[in-house]
Scaffold this motif. Sequence first.
Motif, mmCIF file in Angstrom:
data_model
loop_
_atom_site.group_PDB
_atom_site.id
_atom_site.type_symbol
_atom_site.label_atom_id
_atom_site.label_comp_id
_atom_site.label_asym_id
_atom_site.label_seq_id
_atom_site.Cartn_x
_atom_site.Cartn_y
_atom_site.Cartn_z
ATOM 1 N N CYS A 33 19.091 -4.691 -13.218
ATOM 2 C CA CYS A 33 18.052 -4.787 -12.808
ATOM 3 C C CYS A 33 17.325 -4.817 -13.368
ATOM 4 O O CYS A 33 17.432 -6.002 -14.583
ATOM 5 N N LEU A 68 13.322 -8.756 -16.165
ATOM 6 C CA LEU A 68 14.941 -8.118 -15.766
ATOM 7 C C LEU A 68 15.007 -7.771 -17.459
ATOM 8 O O LEU A 68 14.886 -8.381 -18.780
ATOM 9 N N ARG A 75 23.867 -8.870 -17.660
ATOM 10 C CA ARG A 75 23.484 -8.268 -16.852
ATOM 11 C C ARG A 75 25.279 -8.037 -16.220
ATOM 12 O O ARG A 75 25.435 -6.422 -15.803
ATOM 13 N N CYS A 93 23.964 3.143 -12.751
ATOM 14 C CA CYS A 93 22.336 2.045 -13.338
ATOM 15 C C CYS A 93 21.449 2.856 -13.844
ATOM 16 O O CYS A 93 21.473 3.705 -13.546
ATOM 17 N N GLY A 96 16.453 0.706 -11.255
ATOM 18 C CA GLY A 96 16.354 -0.281 -10.349
ATOM 19 C C GLY A 96 15.651 -1.007 -10.759
ATOM 20 O O GLY A 96 15.562 -1.949 -11.961
ATOM 21 N N TYR A 98 14.208 -4.611 -10.219
ATOM 22 C CA TYR A 98 14.629 -6.228 -9.552
ATOM 23 C C TYR A 98 16.123 -6.633 -10.451
ATOM 24 O O TYR A 98 15.822 -6.709 -11.642
ATOM 25 N N GLY A 99 16.576 -7.782 -9.885
ATOM 26 C CA GLY A 99 17.987 -8.782 -10.212
ATOM 27 C C GLY A 99 18.582 -8.262 -9.883
ATOM 28 O O GLY A 99 20.033 -9.061 -9.980
ATOM 29 N N ALA A 100 19.277 -7.075 -9.202
ATOM 30 C CA ALA A 100 20.608 -7.185 -8.764
ATOM 31 C C ALA A 100 21.001 -8.213 -7.858
ATOM 32 O O ALA A 100 22.668 -8.702 -8.737
ATOM 33 N N ASP A 125 16.533 -0.776 -6.101
ATOM 34 C CA ASP A 125 17.468 -2.590 -5.927
ATOM 35 C C ASP A 125 18.748 -2.858 -6.304
ATOM 36 O O ASP A 125 19.579 -3.760 -6.136
ATOM 37 N N VAL A 126 19.471 -1.446 -6.475
ATOM 38 C CA VAL A 126 20.755 -1.389 -6.728
ATOM 39 C C VAL A 126 21.347 -1.351 -5.667
ATOM 40 O O VAL A 126 22.509 -1.404 -5.283
#
Length: 315
Positions: A33, A68, A75, A93, A96, A98-100, A125-126
Amino acid sequence: MNEPVTSIPVHPEGVIVPPPIRPGDTVAVVTPCGPPDPVRLVRGVRVLEELGLKVVTGAHVRERERYLAGSDAGRAADLQEAWCDPAVSAVICARGGYGATRILDLLDWDAMRAAGPKTLVGSSDVTALHRAFAVELGVASWFGPMPACATISDPGGPEPRTFAGFTQALSGVQAPVAGDRVIVAGEVVAPLTGGNLSLLAALCGTPYQLRARGQIVLLEDVAEEPYRIDRMLTQLLQSGSLEGVAGFVLGSWENCGDPYPTLEERLVPFGVPVIAGLPVGHGSPQFSVQLGALGAIDAQSCSLVGATIVPVKAV
């Protein structure tokens, strides 16, 4: 002679519950993320090592690309390589952010299925990974604190209650999590699903959309005004994501004003048990819950408890 049982418990619905993590096991810390604070990352890794775990980190964990933790390809590669590495027992992880959601289409799900089940840990975000792993791999996973976040990597050390629950989760134990209010009384035993409300709304219309039928749904969020919570719940309602839900457990709503009038208006009409105020999601303490595994809402104690899972016989 009795038939041997597998070392991997299987949920009655078919969800695989990975084996517990033991001292000496290898865990991989990845950043699917946002970019972690490098100092917090070092502290979090040290906390894991002090549990007797061998810690490896993804090749791209210290990269940054705008908001990110490096490129989407990098990633995704770190996550997939960790999952497919037979020496790794858990993928944790770092944080969190953003980006998952951006890496879900880049993962080789066939290769990850072939690698067999292991533990995924993360929250916020996970949530996107929890949903995708449930759909693609059929594996239960832990929604809880992450090593580069405050409850684990503060300068003074991990927050005690958070850390106690985290260590129990790694060992395969779902500690009871108590809330502070019963919105709709009742009891139910069902698989637990859900996670961060913003991510669940964002997954509507994708292969990883929430499907709540026959399940207890966890909802939590951070820094969302009540009208935005209303909008996201409406999206889940209108998409059919909440049809047939068995119950709701409401986690933390940090910096969300007073979300309860909205939550009650939208959720009470389902007529299923609803408990709230569980310290799950954001804030401190932050308890761990196992998504995919059986959970039980006990309205009398206003708590979510893990239900017993019986290993199945080998075939």
